[in-house]
Motif scaffolding. Structure first.
Motif, PDB file in Angstrom:
ATOM      1  N   GLU A  22       0.343 -12.146  17.485  1.00 44.07           N
ATOM      2  CA  GLU A  22      -0.729 -11.381  16.837  1.00 44.07           C
ATOM      3  C   GLU A  22      -2.059 -11.555  17.560  1.00 44.07           C
ATOM      4  OE1 GLU A  22      -0.722 -12.539  12.711  1.00 44.07           O
ATOM      5  OE2 GLU A  22       1.173 -11.506  12.327  1.00 44.07           O
ATOM      6  N   LEU A  23      -2.378 -12.791  17.945  1.00 44.07           N
ATOM      7  CA  LEU A  23      -3.634 -13.054  18.658  1.00 44.07           C
ATOM      8  C   LEU A  23      -3.678 -12.333  20.009  1.00 44.07           C
ATOM      9  CD1 LEU A  23      -4.071 -16.871  17.969  1.00 44.07           C
ATOM     10  CD2 LEU A  23      -5.577 -15.041  17.161  1.00 44.07           C
ATOM     11  N   ALA A  24      -2.538 -12.281  20.668  1.00 43.28           N
ATOM     12  CA  ALA A  24      -2.473 -11.683  22.004  1.00 43.28           C
ATOM     13  C   ALA A  24      -2.205 -10.182  21.962  1.00 43.28           C
ATOM     14  CB  ALA A  24      -1.392 -12.380  22.831  1.00 43.28           C
ATOM     15  N   GLY A  25      -1.742  -9.687  20.826  1.00 42.53           N
ATOM     16  CA  GLY A  25      -1.419  -8.264  20.737  1.00 42.53           C
ATOM     17  C   GLY A  25      -0.151  -7.910  21.499  1.00 42.53           C
ATOM     18  N   VAL A  26       0.848  -8.791  21.415  1.00 44.50           N
ATOM     19  CA  VAL A  26       2.121  -8.555  22.086  1.00 44.50           C
ATOM     20  C   VAL A  26       3.252  -8.624  21.064  1.00 44.50           C
ATOM     21  CG1 VAL A  26       1.309  -9.500  24.290  1.00 44.50           C
ATOM     22  CG2 VAL A  26       2.486 -11.000  22.677  1.00 44.50           C
ATOM     23  N   SER A  27       4.402  -8.163  21.456  1.00 45.67           N
ATOM     24  CA  SER A  27       5.583  -8.183  20.597  1.00 45.67           C
ATOM     25  C   SER A  27       6.074  -9.612  20.393  1.00 45.67           C
ATOM     26  CB  SER A  27       6.687  -7.340  21.236  1.00 45.67           C
ATOM     27  OG  SER A  27       7.935  -7.644  20.693  1.00 45.67           O
ATOM     28  N   LYS A  28       6.312  -9.966  19.131  1.00 42.74           N
ATOM     29  CA  LYS A  28       6.829 -11.296  18.805  1.00 42.74           C
ATOM     30  C   LYS A  28       8.205 -11.511  19.433  1.00 42.74           C
ATOM     31  CE  LYS A  28       8.701 -13.287  14.699  1.00 42.74           C
ATOM     32  NZ  LYS A  28       8.701 -13.318  13.243  1.00 42.74           N
ATOM     33  N   ASN A  40      12.518 -13.337  32.370  1.00 36.94           N
ATOM     34  CA  ASN A  40      11.799 -14.189  33.323  1.00 36.94           C
ATOM     35  C   ASN A  40      10.762 -13.470  34.154  1.00 36.94           C
ATOM     36  OD1 ASN A  40      13.243 -16.603  32.727  1.00 36.94           O
ATOM     37  ND2 ASN A  40      14.976 -15.758  33.835  1.00 36.94           N
ATOM     38  N   ASN A  41      10.506 -12.199  33.872  1.00 43.84           N
ATOM     39  CA  ASN A  41       9.614 -11.437  34.728  1.00 43.84           C
ATOM     40  C   ASN A  41       8.570 -10.664  33.912  1.00 43.84           C
ATOM     41  OD1 ASN A  41       8.628 -10.428  37.114  1.00 43.84           O
ATOM     42  ND2 ASN A  41      10.029  -8.697  37.124  1.00 43.84           N
ATOM     43  N   PRO A  42       7.708 -11.380  33.177  1.00 52.54           N
ATOM     44  CA  PRO A  42       6.687 -10.660  32.412  1.00 52.54           C
ATOM     45  C   PRO A  42       5.659 -10.025  33.344  1.00 52.54           C
ATOM     46  CG  PRO A  42       6.278 -13.010  32.322  1.00 52.54           C
ATOM     47  CD  PRO A  42       7.590 -12.823  33.033  1.00 52.54           C
ATOM     48  N   SER A  43       5.070  -8.935  32.894  1.00 51.89           N
ATOM     49  CA  SER A  43       4.044  -8.269  33.698  1.00 51.89           C
ATOM     50  C   SER A  43       2.760  -9.094  33.706  1.00 51.89           C
ATOM     51  CB  SER A  43       3.749  -6.881  33.122  1.00 51.89           C
ATOM     52  OG  SER A  43       3.079  -7.001  31.878  1.00 51.89           O
ATOM     53  N   LEU A  44       1.915  -8.815  34.666  1.00 54.99           N
ATOM     54  CA  LEU A  44       0.613  -9.479  34.705  1.00 54.99           C
ATOM     55  C   LEU A  44      -0.222  -9.104  33.486  1.00 54.99           C
ATOM     56  CD1 LEU A  44      -0.272  -9.134  38.486  1.00 54.99           C
ATOM     57  CD2 LEU A  44       0.459 -11.189  37.279  1.00 54.99           C
ATOM     58  N   GLN A  45      -0.036  -7.894  32.986  1.00 54.35           N
ATOM     59  CA  GLN A  45      -0.746  -7.459  31.786  1.00 54.35           C
ATOM     60  C   GLN A  45      -0.345  -8.333  30.589  1.00 54.35           C
ATOM     61  OE1 GLN A  45       0.017  -3.414  30.628  1.00 54.35           O
ATOM     62  NE2 GLN A  45      -1.901  -3.278  29.503  1.00 54.35           N
ATOM     63  N   PHE A  46       0.947  -8.572  30.427  1.00 53.53           N
ATOM     64  CA  PHE A  46       1.422  -9.444  29.346  1.00 53.53           C
ATOM     65  C   PHE A  46       0.836 -10.844  29.507  1.00 53.53           C
ATOM     66  CE2 PHE A  46       4.327 -12.726  27.878  1.00 53.53           C
ATOM     67  CZ  PHE A  46       4.540 -12.354  26.560  1.00 53.53           C
ATOM     68  N   LEU A  47       0.915 -11.391  30.722  1.00 52.92           N
ATOM     69  CA  LEU A  47       0.397 -12.743  30.961  1.00 52.92           C
ATOM     70  C   LEU A  47      -1.096 -12.829  30.691  1.00 52.92           C
ATOM     71  CD1 LEU A  47       2.378 -13.714  34.175  1.00 52.92           C
ATOM     72  CD2 LEU A  47       2.778 -14.492  31.827  1.00 52.92           C
TER      73      LEU A  47
END
Length: 114
Positions: A22-28, A40-47
């Motif tokens: 919730e704090l990051a605005g990403v899917s749980k 194992n390969n999250p995007s730079l946007q996610f990170l």
């Protein structure tokens, strides 16, 4: 691994997966996959989104920082590097894309030195 670092920092902050998502605005569920190293390969946007509430940096999450105990390496980056990284994140560049580009540069350097 990225997921292991995220989980460790999340637990140190006392966040549940739901709270961090919730704090990051990403899917749980995606965050859970990352933490369990199923993805194992999250995007730079996610990170980038995850790094902010964890008070860390993308280089630390990727394990590319030379000082493991000090995650605030971005203070050492000059403005040109920060701008370049931010632009890559906004354009959706993934970690795999970045690694492939690094490999390409190494190959071109090797080729030019032959």
């Amino acid at each position: 691994m990225v997921g292991t670092r995220i989980k460790k920092l999340r637990e140190q902050k006392g966040y549940s997966i739901t709270e961090l998502a919730e704090l990051a605005g990403v899917s749980k569920s995606y965050l859970s996959y990352i933490e369990r190293n199923l993805q194992n390969n999250p995007s730079l946007q996610f990170l980038s989104k995850i790094a902010a509430p964890l008070d860390t940096t993308i280089p630390f999450l990727l394990g590319t920082n030379d000082n493991e105990s000090h995650p605030f390496i971005d203070q050492q980056l000059d403005e040109e590097w920060r701008t370049l990284i931010q632009k890559a994140i906004k354009e959706g560049m993934s970690i795999e894309d970045f690694k492939n580009y690094q490999d390409y540069i190494r190959f071109m350097n090797w080729k030019n030195n032959q």
